[in-house]
Enzyme design. Structure first.
Site, PDB file in Angstrom:
ATOM      1  N   GLU A 102     -11.798   6.190   6.989  1.00 27.21           N
ATOM      2  CA  GLU A 102     -11.872   5.187   8.066  1.00 27.21           C
ATOM      3  C   GLU A 102     -12.881   5.522   9.152  1.00 27.21           C
ATOM      4  O   GLU A 102     -12.554   5.536  10.346  1.00 27.21           O
ATOM      5  CB  GLU A 102     -10.475   4.945   8.656  1.00 27.21           C
ATOM      6  CG  GLU A 102      -9.530   4.362   7.623  1.00 27.21           C
ATOM      7  CD  GLU A 102      -8.284   3.703   8.186  1.00 27.21           C
ATOM      8  OE1 GLU A 102      -8.029   3.835   9.400  1.00 27.21           O
ATOM      9  OE2 GLU A 102      -7.571   3.046   7.412  1.00 27.21           O
TER      10      GLU A 102
ATOM     11  N   GLU B 115      -5.694   2.925   0.500  1.00 27.13           N
ATOM     12  CA  GLU B 115      -4.488   2.765   1.322  1.00 27.13           C
ATOM     13  C   GLU B 115      -4.114   1.296   1.367  1.00 27.13           C
ATOM     14  O   GLU B 115      -4.992   0.420   1.358  1.00 27.13           O
ATOM     15  CB  GLU B 115      -4.702   3.256   2.769  1.00 27.13           C
ATOM     16  CG  GLU B 115      -4.733   4.754   2.900  1.00 27.13           C
ATOM     17  CD  GLU B 115      -4.878   5.224   4.343  1.00 27.13           C
ATOM     18  OE1 GLU B 115      -4.296   4.580   5.256  1.00 27.13           O
ATOM     19  OE2 GLU B 115      -5.571   6.224   4.553  1.00 27.13           O
TER      20      GLU B 115
END
Ligand code: BG6
Length: 467
Positions: free
Chosen positions: A164, A367
């Site tokens: 991220e 995810e």
């Protein structure tokens, strides 16, 4: 609906600092995450990462549970401060051994290890060069990546660079990845991370020509709140800011014109050297991994509309206002989790479609999942039917995206086993396996299979054909 490919990588995810605990064991040095209690923004009344799920001392049992579920893959991160001891780059042999044993154990069960090089836990010694703000950061990161490639390269086929990277820029302060002492703008930090990522990709290709490497940002479709043209413009702008600038730089090798204009609009400048431009242009990934939780909805915000709140203290999708560009709003068409995250499985299909159309690279989901306050019943069970429903809808949406033509490699939702949330404690549970502990009572850390454990096991056995 289309069938999942034969070798589809079903599995799940975790990250070292949220799962391992044992912050002072095995020669590990401190990370920025170990000092959560010194952080002003870390909420009071919830646990931190000192013990977490104690995976460091339960790893064999944890891998056995993953094998029992039939995992084909497991995505985990390596803790940088467990591997490297100081700014000179001295190696911690105990740390090397821990992950070597873990990887060997996974391979023993035919589980493909998918390794994230860096998932939020910057070693504290990086502060000595000025942290993520420093242009030296990418060199230190490259040296660390080299140690991983040397030690695990013969066994790991899939590498992920930085988890991220885009969320460092947006919610870095709330997650705690950007030091409260940081002097740079978040866009300079983002650039430093992009260069670090490119250096790791370049090195991986040189050292491990048969391995595959990709980025792992958090990507989500952005909706306009109405069909007003200026809301659509806000959507296009947020799409760029939240998603595309981060994938363009790694897949296309340069920042687009939009980003350059945006920096002028917010009066910021970043330093990019010619050498960096060259590296960015020549370090392309083999696939795109991304994390998906929800979508974002936005509307236009005029330049008089309150003050800039890019220093978000909300979450990945809400709390942003950029005067003259737009602001995030609630999507009234979507239900939300107990923690307020909107649930959007069709949005998952849309996001997969958009990413594939734009870059034409195979996609891996690293995810996806629902954080919930699971309840342990008197008979020691967890009836998490809401989690099963969430996965059913999202996996179905993924199969529809495959039918639409999206090339998918695997699905590794968050998380394999309960772990500590970035800033909402252990009560926000994500796993297929319950860890018997509370915020401050560490109890016996027993692993208990949730209802979703058995459901996912069955789904994997049938390669998703029962969805
Ligand atoms: C992702 C992160 O943003 O979302 C994970 O990569 C994180 O580290 C996950 O745990 C869920 O977010 P949270 O804030 O509920 O832990």
């Amino acid at each position: 609906m289309k069938k999942f490919p034969k070798n589809f990588l079903w599995g799940a995810s975790s990250s070292a600092y949220q799962f391992e605990g044992a912050i002072n064991e095995g020669g590990k040095v401190p990370s920025i995450m170990d000092k959560f209690d010194e952080r002003k923004s870390y909420p009071k009344g919830i646990t931190g990462f000192k013990v977490a799920s104690d995976h460091y001392n339960h790893w064999k049992e944890d891998v056995a549970l993953m094998a029992e579920m039939g995992f084909k893959s497991y995505r985990f991160s390596i803790s940088w401060p467990r591997i490297i001891k100081n700014i000179k780059g001295d190696i911690n042999p105990e740390g090397i051994k821990f992950y070597r044993d873990l990887i060997d154990e996974l391979i023993k069960y035919n589980i493909e290890p998918i390794v994230t090089i860096f998932h939020f836990d910057t070693p504290s010694f990086i502060e000595e060069i000025g942290g993520l703000d420093s242009s030296e950061f990418s060199n230190i990161f490259e040296l660390y990546s080299k140690v991983l490639f040397e030690n695990y390269g013969s066994k790991v086929n899939y590498w992920l660079t930085i988890n991220e990277l885009n969320m460092f820029a947006f919610v870095g302060q709330i997650i705690g990845v950007i030091s409260e002492k940081s002097k740079s703008t978040k866009w300079q930090i983002m650039h430093n991370l992009n260069v670090a990522q490119a250096k790791a990709i370049r090195l991986c290709k040189k050292m491990l020509p048969n391995a595959k490497i990709g980025p792992a940002p958090n990507i989500s479709s952005v909706y306009a709140n109405s069909n007003k043209p200026q809301d659509h413009l806000a959507k296009l702008n947020f799409d760029q800011m939240r998603n595309w600038i981060f994938l363009d730089i790694v897949c296309r090798g340069e920042y687009g014109t939009w980003f350059k204009n945006f920096l002028k609009l917010i009066n910021e400048e970043i330093i990019i050297t010619n050498e960096e431009k060259e590296i960015l242009k020549n370090s392309k990934p083999d696939f795109i991994a991304f994390n998906y939780y929800s979508t974002m909805t936005v509307e236009y915000a005029s330049s008089k509309d309150s003050k800039n709140s890019l220093n978000n203290l909300g979450d990945q999708q809400s709390g942003f206002i950029i005067p003259g560009i737009g602001k995030t709003v609630k999507n009234k068409n979507l239900e939300a989790t107990q923690f307020g995250w909107e649930i959007d499985s069709i949005g998952f299909r849309n996001t997969l479609r958009e990413v594939y159309d734009r870059y034409q690279l195979p996609i891996m989901i690293t995810e996806n999942g629902i954080g919930a306050r699971d309840v342990l019943t008197d008979d020691k069970k967890i009836h998490d039917d809401y989690r099963i429903e969430y996965y059913q809808k999202h996996i179905r949406a993924m199969s529809e995206a495959i039918a639409d033509g999206v090339e998918m490699i695997g699905y590794m939702p968050w998380s394999a086993i309960d772990l500590v949330s970035t800033h909402e404690g252990i009560s926000k549970r994500y796993g297929f396996v319950y860890v018997n502990r509370d915020e401050f009572d560490e109890k016996d850390m027993r692993r208990i299979r949730k209802d979703s454990f058995f459901w996912y096991k069955d789904l994997i056995e049938k390669n998703g054909e029962n969805i």
